[in-house]
Design an enzyme around this catalytic site. Structure first.
Site, PDB file in Angstrom:
ATOM      1  N   ASP A 114       1.724   6.412   1.819  1.00 56.36           N
ATOM      2  CA  ASP A 114       0.998   5.182   2.170  1.00 56.36           C
ATOM      3  C   ASP A 114      -0.464   5.467   1.847  1.00 56.36           C
ATOM      4  O   ASP A 114      -1.059   6.374   2.438  1.00 56.36           O
ATOM      5  CB  ASP A 114       1.209   4.901   3.666  1.00 56.36           C
ATOM      6  CG  ASP A 114       0.411   3.701   4.171  1.00 56.36           C
ATOM      7  OD1 ASP A 114      -0.630   3.369   3.578  1.00 56.36           O
ATOM      8  OD2 ASP A 114       0.827   3.096   5.173  1.00 56.36           O
ATOM      9  N   ASP A 174       0.834  -1.212   0.000  1.00 59.68           N
ATOM     10  CA  ASP A 174       0.000   0.000   0.000  1.00 59.68           C
ATOM     11  C   ASP A 174       0.867   1.260   0.000  1.00 59.68           C
ATOM     12  O   ASP A 174       0.410   2.337   0.363  1.00 59.68           O
ATOM     13  CB  ASP A 174      -0.941   0.011   1.218  1.00 59.68           C
ATOM     14  CG  ASP A 174      -0.193  -0.044   2.531  1.00 59.68           C
ATOM     15  OD1 ASP A 174       1.045  -0.231   2.515  1.00 59.68           O
ATOM     16  OD2 ASP A 174      -0.845   0.104   3.580  1.00 59.68           O
ATOM     17  N   LYS A 184       4.659   2.309  15.698  1.00 62.99           N
ATOM     18  CA  LYS A 184       3.561   3.168  16.179  1.00 62.99           C
ATOM     19  C   LYS A 184       3.852   3.721  17.587  1.00 62.99           C
ATOM     20  O   LYS A 184       3.134   3.433  18.553  1.00 62.99           O
ATOM     21  CB  LYS A 184       2.222   2.413  16.180  1.00 62.99           C
ATOM     22  CG  LYS A 184       1.968   1.562  14.942  1.00 62.99           C
ATOM     23  CD  LYS A 184       1.169   2.278  13.880  1.00 62.99           C
ATOM     24  CE  LYS A 184       1.324   1.729  12.491  1.00 62.99           C
ATOM     25  NZ  LYS A 184       1.092   0.365  12.186  1.00 62.99           N
TER      26      LYS A 184
HETATM   27  N1  GDD Z   1       0.301 -11.214   2.939  1.00 66.05           N
HETATM   28  C1  GDD Z   1       0.109 -10.489   4.036  1.00 66.05           C
HETATM   29  N2  GDD Z   1      -0.257 -11.129   5.186  1.00 66.05           N
HETATM   30  N3  GDD Z   1       0.238  -9.145   3.990  1.00 66.05           N
HETATM   31  C2  GDD Z   1       0.014  -8.434   5.125  1.00 66.05           C
HETATM   32  C3  GDD Z   1      -0.346  -9.053   6.333  1.00 66.05           C
HETATM   33  C4  GDD Z   1      -0.496 -10.478   6.349  1.00 66.05           C
HETATM   34  O1  GDD Z   1      -0.859 -11.096   7.362  1.00 66.05           O
HETATM   35  N4  GDD Z   1      -0.516  -8.083   7.278  1.00 66.05           N
HETATM   36  C5  GDD Z   1      -0.259  -6.898   6.660  1.00 66.05           C
HETATM   37  N5  GDD Z   1       0.037  -7.120   5.358  1.00 66.05           N
HETATM   38  C6  GDD Z   1       0.361  -6.107   4.350  1.00 66.05           C
HETATM   39  C7  GDD Z   1      -0.717  -5.040   4.193  1.00 66.05           C
HETATM   40  O2  GDD Z   1      -1.675  -5.422   3.218  1.00 66.05           O
HETATM   41  C8  GDD Z   1       0.089  -3.835   3.751  1.00 66.05           C
HETATM   42  O3  GDD Z   1       0.305  -3.852   2.352  1.00 66.05           O
HETATM   43  C9  GDD Z   1       1.422  -4.044   4.447  1.00 66.05           C
HETATM   44  O4  GDD Z   1       1.493  -5.426   4.803  1.00 66.05           O
HETATM   45  C10 GDD Z   1       1.577  -3.170   5.687  1.00 66.05           C
HETATM   46  O5  GDD Z   1       0.460  -3.351   6.517  1.00 66.05           O
HETATM   47  P1  GDD Z   1      -0.416  -2.110   7.016  1.00 66.05           P
HETATM   48  O6  GDD Z   1      -1.558  -2.679   7.790  1.00 66.05           O
HETATM   49  O7  GDD Z   1      -0.709  -1.186   5.901  1.00 66.05           O
HETATM   50  O8  GDD Z   1       0.603  -1.477   8.058  1.00 66.05           O
HETATM   51  P2  GDD Z   1       0.819   0.054   8.443  1.00 66.05           P
HETATM   52  O9  GDD Z   1       0.689   0.951   7.266  1.00 66.05           O
HETATM   53  O10 GDD Z   1      -0.018   0.360   9.625  1.00 66.05           O
HETATM   54  O11 GDD Z   1       2.365   0.044   8.927  1.00 66.05           O
HETATM   55  C11 GDD Z   1       3.359  -0.526   8.128  1.00 66.05           C
HETATM   56  O12 GDD Z   1       3.705   0.323   7.038  1.00 66.05           O
HETATM   57  C12 GDD Z   1       4.290   1.610   7.422  1.00 66.05           C
HETATM   58  C13 GDD Z   1       4.643   2.335   6.136  1.00 66.05           C
HETATM   59  O13 GDD Z   1       3.492   2.576   5.415  1.00 66.05           O
HETATM   60  C14 GDD Z   1       4.595  -0.792   9.011  1.00 66.05           C
HETATM   61  O14 GDD Z   1       5.507  -1.542   8.236  1.00 66.05           O
HETATM   62  C15 GDD Z   1       5.225   0.516   9.482  1.00 66.05           C
HETATM   63  O15 GDD Z   1       6.423   0.260  10.203  1.00 66.05           O
HETATM   64  C16 GDD Z   1       5.557   1.402   8.281  1.00 66.05           C
HETATM   65  O16 GDD Z   1       6.070   2.663   8.726  1.00 66.05           O
HETATM   66 MG    MG Z   2      -0.108   0.795   5.408  1.00 70.20          MG
END
Ligand code: GDD
Ligand code: MG
Length: 342
Positions: free
Chosen positions: A217, A106, A157
Site C-alpha cells: 500500500d 493505492d 484497523k
Molecule cells: N472514490 C472514492 N471515494 N475513493 C475513496 C473514498 C471515497 O470516498 N474513500 C477512500 N477511497 C479510496 C482511497 O483513495 C484509496 O485508494 C482506497 O479507497 C482505500 O482508502 P485508504 O484511505 O487508502 O484506506 P486504508 O489504506 O487506510 O485501508 C484500506 O486499504 C487497506 C489495504 O491497503 C482498507 O480497505 C483496509 O481494510 C485494507 O486493509
Molecule cells: Mg491505503
C-alpha cells in the site's frame, strides 16, 4: 470484464508529497502510479476501468485524456463529495456488469486476478476479498476465515489485542452486482465498516483469496520509496518491463566523469554534471539538473529538480520543482518546493 478503481477519498496520507499530487498519480519509476494498476488489470483481461473519484479529479483526467495507447477503456465516475469506498462503487453502479473487480487505488500488487476470478466463480461467493500477510495488521482490515476460506470476521484497523491473524484485506475485491443492492445511494458508506460486517451477519457467502504475491500500500512515504526500489532491483516484477530503459535517454546528458552505479533510471532531458555519483536504486525524473560533484544515493527525484554542487542526498524523496542547495547533506527526508534546504 470491468473493474472499479477507488482513487478518491480524503486518503492523502502521503503528505507532504500529495499536497499537490493526487496519491494515485504519484510517479513510480517516472510514470503515474495509476498506469501500473491499469496495466495489471489489462494483463488479466480487464478491458474497462471505472475510476471512482471523490477528490481532485482534474489531474487524473488531464493526464489520461491526453495519454496514448491506454491498455483499457476509462470511464470517470465523479462523486459530488467523497461517498466512501462502497458509496463510490454504488455511485458507479450504472456502468457495471454482474461480476467485477474493485481495487483500492493505492495498492500495488502482482496478484493473479485471473486465478482469483476462477476461485470466486467456483466458491459461489457474493464477494471475494484478496488477503495478504503483513507484519503490522493494525493499520489494515483484518480478515478471519474458516479452513475453506469462508470469511468469519472482518475487523477494520483492530487494536493490537484483537489481532488474531496477519492476513489482511489487500484492497482487491471481486463483487457480484447483487452485493450493492442494499447500499443506500448518495450516502457515505464504507465496505470495511458497513458493507462487509453487514453481509457477514446476514449470512451471505464472503470468501477470501489468500495470496503471497508482491503487495504494498503506497499510502506511506516509506512504502512509496520501497516500491520504487523494489521495481528497480527486480524484487518486484515490473508489469510492463519493456518500458524500463537501462540506459539514459538520448535527450539527457551524463558527464563522462559522472558515475552511475546500480539500478538507476534517468528520465528525459536531464543534465548530470562532472563528478556526480548516482548510486542506485535511484530515480531521476524528467528535466532534473544534478550539478557537479553531487551525490545521490537510494533517492527518488520527481521532475525538474535541481541539486546544487556537492549536495548529498541519501534515502530521500524529492518532489517536482524542488531545489536542493549546494553543499547541503540530506538523509531520509522528503523535500517539496516549499522546503528550504540549509
Ligand atoms: N472514490 C472514492 N471515494 N475513493 C475513496 C473514498 C471515497 O470516498 N474513500 C477512500 N477511497 C479510496 C482511497 O483513495 C484509496 O485508494 C482506497 O479507497 C482505500 O482508502 P485508504 O484511505 O487508502 O484506506 P486504508 O489504506 O487506510 O485501508 C484500506 O486499504 C487497506 C489495504 O491497503 C482498507 O480497505 C483496509 O481494510 C485494507 O486493509
Ligand atoms: Mg491505503
Amino acid at each position: 470484464m470491468k473493474a472499479v478503481v477507488l482513487v478518491g477519498g480524503e486518503g492523502t496520507r502521503l503528505r507532504p508529497l500529495t499536497h499537490h499530487t493526487v496519491k494515485a498519480m504519484v510517479p513510480i519509476l517516472n510514470r503515474p502510479f495509476l498506469e501500473y494498476l491499469l496495466q495489471h488489470l489489462a494483463n488479466h483481461s480487464v478491458d474497462e476501468v471505472i475510476l471512482a473519484m471523490g477528490y481532485k479529479p482534474d489531474s487524473i483526467q488531464n493526464h489520461f485524456t491526453h495519454a496514448h495507447g491506454l491498455p483499457v477503456k476509462l470511464v470517470y465516475s465523479i462523486e459530488p463529495a467523497p461517498l466512501g469506498t462502497a458509496g463510490a462503487v454504488k455511485y458507479a453502479e450504472q456502468y457495471l456488469d454482474n461480476t467485477f473487480f474493485v481495487l483500492n487505488g493505492d495498492v500495488f500488487t502482482t496478484i493473479d486476478l485471473t486465478a482469483m476470478l476462477r476461485f470466486h466463480k467456483e466458491s459461489g461467493a457474493k464477494i471475494t476479498i484478496a488477503l495478504t500477510p503483513v507484519e503490522d495488521p493494525t493499520r489494515f482490515g483484518v480478515v478471519e476465515t474458516d479452513n475453506r476460506f469462508r470469511i468469519k470476521k472482518f475487523i477494520e484497523k483492530p487494536p493490537p489485542d484483537q489481532v488474531t491473524t496477519n492476513n489482511i484485506n489487500a484492497g482487491v475485491y471481486i463483487l457480484e452486482k447483487d452485493a450493492l443492492k442494499n447500499i443506500p445511494s448518495g450516502r457515505r458508506v464504507m465496505f470495511e465498516h458497513d458493507v462487509f460486517p453487514e453481509l457477514l451477519s446476514a449470512g451471505d457467502p464472503l470468501y477470501a483469496y489468500p495470496t503471497d504475491a508482491y503487495w504494498i500500500d503506497i499510502g506511506t512515504l516509506e512504502n512509496y520509496h520501497r516500491l520504487n526500489c523494489d521495481l528497480l532491483t527486480g524484487k518486484c516484477p515490473h508489469p510492463d518491463p519493456k518500458t524500463v530503459r537501462p540506459v539514459p535517454p538520448e535527450s539527457s546528458f551524463v558527464h563522462p566523469q559522472a558515475r552511475v552505479q546500480g539500478p538507476v533510471l534517468i528520465g528525459e532531458r536531464c543534465r548530470i554534471g562532472y563528478g556526480v555519483q548516482i548510486i542506485g536504486p535511484a530515480v531521476i525524473g524528467t528535466g532534473c539538473h544534478i550539478e557537479d560533484c553531487a551525490i545521490i544515493e537510494k533517492s527518488i527525484l520527481w521532475q525538474h529538480v535541481t541539486v546544487g554542487k556537492n549536495a548529498i542526498l541519501r534515502n530521500c524523496i524529492v518532489a517536482s520543482n524542488s531545489c536542493i542547495a549546494s553543499n547541503s547533506a540530506l538523509e531520509g527526508v522528503t523535500i517539496t518546493p516549499e522546503h528550504k534546504t540549509p
